[in-house]
Scaffold this active site. Structure first.
Site, PDB file in Angstrom:
ATOM      1  CG  HIS A  58     -22.724  -4.160 -12.578  1.00  0.00           C
ATOM      2  ND1 HIS A  58     -23.080  -3.807 -11.299  1.00  0.00           N
ATOM      3  CD2 HIS A  58     -23.278  -5.374 -12.792  1.00  0.00           C
ATOM      4  CE1 HIS A  58     -23.807  -4.767 -10.769  1.00  0.00           C
ATOM      5  NE2 HIS A  58     -23.950  -5.718 -11.648  1.00  0.00           N
TER       6      HIS A  58
HETATM    7  C1  T46 Z   1     -25.726  -7.717 -10.057  1.00  0.00           C
HETATM    8  C2  T46 Z   1     -26.839  -7.018  -9.390  1.00  0.00           C
HETATM    9  C3  T46 Z   1     -28.192  -7.497  -9.821  1.00  0.00           C
HETATM   10  C4  T46 Z   1     -19.682  -9.283  -2.704  1.00  0.00           C
HETATM   11  O1  T46 Z   1     -18.607  -9.206  -2.073  1.00  0.00           O
HETATM   12  N1  T46 Z   1     -20.239 -10.491  -2.968  1.00  0.00           N
HETATM   13  C5  T46 Z   1     -21.404 -10.623  -3.654  1.00  0.00           C
HETATM   14  O2  T46 Z   1     -21.870 -11.770  -3.869  1.00  0.00           O
HETATM   15  C6  T46 Z   1     -22.072  -9.445  -4.122  1.00  0.00           C
HETATM   16  C7  T46 Z   1     -23.374  -9.544  -4.896  1.00  0.00           C
HETATM   17  C8  T46 Z   1     -21.495  -8.232  -3.850  1.00  0.00           C
HETATM   18  N2  T46 Z   1     -20.320  -8.157  -3.158  1.00  0.00           N
HETATM   19  C9  T46 Z   1     -19.734  -6.840  -2.886  1.00  0.00           C
HETATM   20  C10 T46 Z   1     -19.105  -6.172  -4.103  1.00  0.00           C
HETATM   21  C11 T46 Z   1     -19.242  -4.705  -3.774  1.00  0.00           C
HETATM   22  O3  T46 Z   1     -18.136  -4.279  -2.996  1.00  0.00           O
HETATM   23  O4  T46 Z   1     -20.744  -5.969  -2.420  1.00  0.00           O
HETATM   24  C12 T46 Z   1     -20.500  -4.654  -2.894  1.00  0.00           C
HETATM   25  C13 T46 Z   1     -21.713  -4.124  -3.630  1.00  0.00           C
HETATM   26  O5  T46 Z   1     -21.856  -4.868  -4.851  1.00  0.00           O
HETATM   27  P1  T46 Z   1     -22.462  -4.194  -6.160  1.00  0.00           P
HETATM   28  O6  T46 Z   1     -22.119  -2.746  -6.188  1.00  0.00           O
HETATM   29  O7  T46 Z   1     -22.023  -5.004  -7.329  1.00  0.00           O
HETATM   30  O8  T46 Z   1     -24.027  -4.356  -5.888  1.00  0.00           O
HETATM   31  P2  T46 Z   1     -25.206  -4.153  -6.946  1.00  0.00           P
HETATM   32  O9  T46 Z   1     -26.458  -4.209  -6.170  1.00  0.00           O
HETATM   33  O10 T46 Z   1     -24.959  -2.966  -7.794  1.00  0.00           O
HETATM   34  O11 T46 Z   1     -25.118  -5.441  -7.894  1.00  0.00           O
HETATM   35  C14 T46 Z   1     -25.506  -6.692  -7.432  1.00  0.00           C
HETATM   36  C15 T46 Z   1     -24.489  -7.744  -7.877  1.00  0.00           C
HETATM   37  O12 T46 Z   1     -23.180  -7.405  -7.394  1.00  0.00           O
HETATM   38  C16 T46 Z   1     -24.416  -7.830  -9.378  1.00  0.00           C
HETATM   39  O13 T46 Z   1     -23.727  -8.985  -9.784  1.00  0.00           O
HETATM   40  O14 T46 Z   1     -25.832  -8.062 -11.233  1.00  0.00           O
HETATM   41  O15 T46 Z   1     -26.773  -7.019  -7.963  1.00  0.00           O
END
Ligand code: T46
Length: 143
Positions: A58
């Site tokens: 993303h």
């Molecule tokens: C990024 C990379 C480096 C939350 O509810 N609160 C939070 O603060 C975060 C980080 C995530 N979430 C939830 C949102 C999704 O339902 O946790 C789930 C997994 O998040 P995501 O798929 O976005 O995780 P990554 O590891 O792909 O991305 C994360 C960060 O979300 C993003 O901002 O840049 O780490």
């Protein structure tokens, strides 16, 4: 350390360390000093033992972040829409500043990898661009 960063809106962040010999090491990150924004959120990602794990995929519209691999190693793939680059993060005191509008992917995690992320804002799903086609459209419209 990796070669220089060629994608837009990214750079290495090096934290000063205080080495206490056999008693360990401290690495320090401060707002508007090593971290180029006010930290409003910190989160960490762990349990990355599956070699097929891939995260990210993303970009963010406004959020800025600094990622540190504080244990183990992983690869961060960066794409500004024109240039692509893979960065190895394998030192606890050398992170990467991910600015806005940068497609990023994290993979090749070592089993002991822990990613610490310092973010410029609280979680807001509307700031995410989660489709690569939408990302290319988004940055294209801003040119
Ligand atoms: C990024 C990379 C480096 C939350 O509810 N609160 C939070 O603060 C975060 C980080 C995530 N979430 C939830 C949102 C999704 O339902 O946790 C789930 C997994 O998040 P995501 O798929 O976005 O995780 P990554 O590891 O792909 O991305 C994360 C960060 O979300 C993003 O901002 O840049 O780490």
């Amino acid at each position: 350390m990796n070669d220089e960063i060629i994608v837009k809106n990214a750079r290495f962040v090096k934290l000063n360390t205080i080495v206490d010999g056999i008693d360990g090491t401290i690495a320090v990150a401060e707002n508007f000093n090593q971290i180029p924004f006010e930290i409003k959120r910190a989160y960490y990602i762990y349990n990355l033992g599956n070699s097929k794990a891939v995260r990210g995929k993303h970009a963010h519209k406004k959020l800025e972040q600094v990622l540190f691999c504080i244990s183990g190693s992983c690869e961060i793939g960066l794409d500004d829409g024109e240039n692509q680059q893979a960065i190895l993060l394998d030192k606890p005191n050398i992170g990467i500043h991910l600015g806005i509008e940068l497609w990023h992917t994290m993979k090749k995690f070592s089993p002991n990898c822990i990613l610490l992320v310092l973010a410029s804002d609280v979680y807001d799903e509307s700031d995410y661009i989660r489709s690569y086609d939408d990302f290319i459209d988004y940055i294209g419209k801003k040119k």
